[in-house]
Write an enzyme that holds these catalytic residues in place. Sequence first.
Site, mmCIF file in Angstrom:
data_model
loop_
_atom_site.group_PDB
_atom_site.id
_atom_site.type_symbol
_atom_site.label_atom_id
_atom_site.label_comp_id
_atom_site.label_asym_id
_atom_site.label_seq_id
_atom_site.Cartn_x
_atom_site.Cartn_y
_atom_site.Cartn_z
ATOM 1 N N ASP A 289 0.815 -1.226 0.000
ATOM 2 C CA ASP A 289 0.000 0.000 0.000
ATOM 3 C C ASP A 289 0.846 1.272 0.000
ATOM 4 O OD1 ASP A 289 -2.133 -1.742 0.139
ATOM 5 O OD2 ASP A 289 -2.228 -1.655 2.318
ATOM 6 N N LYS B 229 1.752 2.068 -5.133
ATOM 7 C CA LYS B 229 2.302 1.507 -6.381
ATOM 8 C C LYS B 229 1.396 1.789 -7.571
ATOM 9 C CE LYS B 229 2.376 -2.507 -4.297
ATOM 10 N NZ LYS B 229 2.115 -2.128 -2.893
ATOM 11 N N GLY C 141 -4.465 -4.364 -3.825
ATOM 12 C CA GLY C 141 -5.457 -3.329 -4.137
ATOM 13 C C GLY C 141 -4.681 -2.083 -4.519
ATOM 14 N N HIS C 142 -4.599 -1.788 -5.803
ATOM 15 C CA HIS C 142 -3.799 -0.660 -6.295
ATOM 16 C C HIS C 142 -4.745 0.452 -6.756
ATOM 17 C CE1 HIS C 142 -0.136 -3.477 -7.155
ATOM 18 N NE2 HIS C 142 -0.563 -3.516 -5.906
ATOM 19 N N GLN D 220 2.013 -6.186 -3.127
ATOM 20 C CA GLN D 220 2.402 -6.283 -1.708
ATOM 21 C C GLN D 220 3.649 -5.423 -1.483
ATOM 22 O OE1 GLN D 220 1.460 -9.642 -3.322
ATOM 23 N NE2 GLN D 220 -0.451 -8.662 -2.799
HETATM 24 P P1 GDP Z 1 -0.752 0.272 -3.520
HETATM 25 O O1 GDP Z 1 -1.335 -1.010 -3.073
HETATM 26 O O2 GDP Z 1 0.717 0.361 -3.269
HETATM 27 O O3 GDP Z 1 -1.095 0.613 -4.944
HETATM 28 O O4 GDP Z 1 -1.406 1.409 -2.611
HETATM 29 P P2 GDP Z 1 -2.972 1.534 -2.196
HETATM 30 O O5 GDP Z 1 -3.738 1.962 -3.372
HETATM 31 O O6 GDP Z 1 -3.424 0.303 -1.500
HETATM 32 O O7 GDP Z 1 -2.873 2.649 -1.091
HETATM 33 C C1 GDP Z 1 -2.310 3.890 -1.335
HETATM 34 C C2 GDP Z 1 -3.370 4.956 -1.060
HETATM 35 O O8 GDP Z 1 -2.749 6.232 -1.016
HETATM 36 C C3 GDP Z 1 -4.408 5.054 -2.156
HETATM 37 O O9 GDP Z 1 -5.611 5.481 -1.585
HETATM 38 C C4 GDP Z 1 -3.843 6.123 -3.074
HETATM 39 O O10 GDP Z 1 -4.862 6.798 -3.805
HETATM 40 C C5 GDP Z 1 -3.213 7.051 -2.084
HETATM 41 N N1 GDP Z 1 -2.014 7.770 -2.528
HETATM 42 C C6 GDP Z 1 -1.025 7.392 -3.372
HETATM 43 N N2 GDP Z 1 -0.046 8.326 -3.389
HETATM 44 C C7 GDP Z 1 -0.425 9.299 -2.534
HETATM 45 C C8 GDP Z 1 0.183 10.504 -2.083
HETATM 46 O O11 GDP Z 1 1.309 10.864 -2.446
HETATM 47 N N3 GDP Z 1 -0.521 11.262 -1.174
HETATM 48 C C9 GDP Z 1 -1.748 10.880 -0.714
HETATM 49 N N4 GDP Z 1 -2.350 11.652 0.176
HETATM 50 N N5 GDP Z 1 -2.339 9.751 -1.104
HETATM 51 C C10 GDP Z 1 -1.671 8.955 -2.000
HETATM 52 P P1 IMO Z 2 -0.866 -4.248 -2.220
HETATM 53 O O1 IMO Z 2 -0.383 -4.813 -3.535
HETATM 54 C C1 IMO Z 2 -1.020 -4.643 2.114
HETATM 55 C C2 IMO Z 2 -1.066 -8.708 3.743
HETATM 56 C C3 IMO Z 2 -2.337 -9.151 4.435
HETATM 57 C C4 IMO Z 2 -1.760 -10.123 5.440
HETATM 58 C C5 IMO Z 2 -0.638 -10.792 4.670
HETATM 59 C C6 IMO Z 2 -1.020 -12.111 4.016
HETATM 60 O O2 IMO Z 2 -2.170 -3.550 -2.302
HETATM 61 O O3 IMO Z 2 0.202 -3.464 -1.573
HETATM 62 P P2 IMO Z 2 -2.573 -12.829 1.993
HETATM 63 O O4 IMO Z 2 -3.905 -12.342 1.532
HETATM 64 O O5 IMO Z 2 -1.503 -12.632 0.995
HETATM 65 O O6 IMO Z 2 -2.671 -14.237 2.517
HETATM 66 O O7 IMO Z 2 -2.217 -11.914 3.276
HETATM 67 O O8 IMO Z 2 -0.259 -9.867 3.660
HETATM 68 N N1 IMO Z 2 -1.267 -8.214 2.361
HETATM 69 C C7 IMO Z 2 -1.209 -6.925 2.014
HETATM 70 N N2 IMO Z 2 -1.055 -5.813 2.769
HETATM 71 N N3 IMO Z 2 -1.109 -4.532 0.764
HETATM 72 C C8 IMO Z 2 -1.228 -5.630 -0.003
HETATM 73 O O9 IMO Z 2 -1.170 -5.576 -1.345
HETATM 74 C C9 IMO Z 2 -1.331 -6.900 0.621
HETATM 75 N N4 IMO Z 2 -1.480 -8.165 0.167
HETATM 76 C C10 IMO Z 2 -1.422 -8.952 1.243
HETATM 77 O O10 IMO Z 2 -2.988 -8.070 5.051
HETATM 78 O O11 IMO Z 2 -1.177 -9.429 6.505
HETATM 79 MG MG MG Z 3 -2.860 -1.690 -1.805
#
Ligand code: GDP
Ligand code: IMO
Ligand code: MG
Length: 432
Positions: free
Chosen positions: A13, A16, A40-41, A225
Site C-alpha cells: 500500500d 504503487k 489493491g492498487h 504487496q
Molecule cells: P498500492 O497497493 O501500493 O497501490 O497502494 P494503495 O492503493 O493500497 O494505497 C495507497 C493509497 O494512497 C491510495 O488510496 C492512493 O490513492 C493514495 N495515494 C497514493 N499516493 C499518494 C500521495 O502521495 N498522497 C496521498 N495523500 N495519497 C496517495
Molecule cells: P498491495 O499490492 C497490504 C497482507 C495481508 C496479510 C498478509 C497475508 O495492495 O500493496 P494474503 O492475503 O496474501 O494471505 O495476506 O499480507 N497483504 C497486504 N497488505 N497490501 C497488499 O497488497 C497486501 N497483500 C497482502 O494483510 O497481513
Molecule cells: Mg494496496
Amino acid sequence: MKADVLLGLQWGDEGKGKAVDVLAPSYEWIARFQGGPNAGHTLWLDGKRIVLHTIPSGIFREECMNIIGNGVVIHPPSLLHEIKELRKHGLNLEGKLLISAKAHLILPGHRLLDQAFESAKGDYKIGSTLRGIGPAYTDKYARHGLRYGDLVGPQGETLFQLAHDEHLRQLKALRSELPLDIANQVREWLDTMAELLTDFAPSDGSWLLNQALDSGQRVLAEGAQGSLLDVEFGAYPFVTSSHTTSAAACTGLGIAPTRIGKVYGLFKAYCTRVGSGPFPTELLDETGDALRSAGHEFGATTGRPRRCGWLDLPALSYAIRLNGVHQLIITKADALSGFDEIKIAVRYQGLDHHQSPYPDRPTDCIPEYQSFPGWKLSPNQSYSTRQQLPPSLQSYLSYLEDQLNLPIRWVSLGPERSQILESQIDGTHAGI
Ligand code: GDP
Ligand code: IMO
Ligand code: MG
C-alpha cells in the site's frame, strides 16, 4: 532493452498503483509478476477512484499493453468483475490486456481453505485478505495447481473437478463447513473462466516480453504487496505466499536477470501495515490515529483500518538491499502536513546503524528515533519542483537520501496523477 521494476519497500500500500499509472507513458508494457487479488492498487483519475486487484496499473494508458504474468495467481470471478468495472469506465480491454497461460488459478476451494486455516490459527492468524492466495500458491508448488492455459478445451472442466474434489476432501478433514451456495460458486467460477478464455486467449508471456525487449520496447514490471511481506525475507509467517522482491520479476515474467534494468523502490513517508505481525514503529496512540485519518489508511481490498507508525530506516535499508534499488519514490509526504514533529526510526537498540534483524528477531527490536520539524503544504498550491517545497520537507528528503545513499527521484504529494514532482538529482547521485 531492459525491463525496469517498480515495487513497494514496506508492507504494501505504498502507492504503487498511482506511481505505475504516472510512469506508464514511458513504457510500452506494464507487467504484473506476482501476487493476486490480495493486492489493491488505487488510481484517482479526475476525482474518480479506481482500485485494481489483478490488472496492471497501466491499463488507463492508451499506448500500454498490460500483461498478467505467469507468477500471478488469478481468481476468475474477481478478474471478470474487475474487467466489467473497467468497461463501465469506457475501457476496451481486448488487445490491451494479456493473460499468461502459465498463471495459476485460485479455485473456490482455495478461498475456503484460506478461511479454514486462518480460523484454526486463532490468535496466531496472519490476517490474510482471505483471497485464497496461500492455498493457490501451495497447490502450485505441490504441483497440484491449475493454470489459466490448462482450462482450454474439453478436458478443462474435468481437471477443475479433480482439483475441486481434492479441496473438498481437505476441507472435510479440517471439519470445515461448506457454504450453502458452494454449487453456485463452482458454476459461477466455471462460467466466468469460460468467458475470460473467450475474450482473452492464454498468452506466452515470457516470449512476448522478451520479443518486446528485443525490438526496443520498454517494459515496467509492477510489484504487488511489499518487500517486508516477502515469503522468504519478511517476518515469517506473517507474510504473503509469494516473493515480492525484484528477483521475482524474473521468475514471475520469464525475463532473465541480465535483462533487468532500473529498480524503483517506493515508500510512504511513514509506515502502515494491514494484518498481523511485527511492526517495530507502530503507534498505538493518538498519533497513530492521526496518521490513519490524515492518510485515509483503510485497506483498498478489505477496507480494514491499517496499522500506522513512523518511518523505519533500518527496515527501509534492508528492503533496498534485497531489491538492489536504484532510485526511490516517496509518497504521502502530504499526509504528514500539519504534524508539528515528525519522527524517523534511525536504528534499533543495540544494533549498528541500519542493521536490521529481519527476519530473525523482529519482535525484539526497539527503535531509536530522531525528530524532525514538521511542514505545512498548501492545498491550493501545486508543487512542481523540490525547491518550492517547505524547507523542513526539503531537509527531510535530503536526510533520507544521505542515509539511504540513493536519490529520491519522485515525490508524490497526493493521490491524483498530477500530484507528483520529479525531484532534481543532485551531483552526488548523478549518473544513476
Ligand atoms: P498500492 O497497493 O501500493 O497501490 O497502494 P494503495 O492503493 O493500497 O494505497 C495507497 C493509497 O494512497 C491510495 O488510496 C492512493 O490513492 C493514495 N495515494 C497514493 N499516493 C499518494 C500521495 O502521495 N498522497 C496521498 N495523500 N495519497 C496517495
Ligand atoms: P498491495 O499490492 C497490504 C497482507 C495481508 C496479510 C498478509 C497475508 O495492495 O500493496 P494474503 O492475503 O496474501 O494471505 O495476506 O499480507 N497483504 C497486504 N497488505 N497490501 C497488499 O497488497 C497486501 N497483500 C497482502 O494483510 O497481513
Ligand atoms: Mg494496496
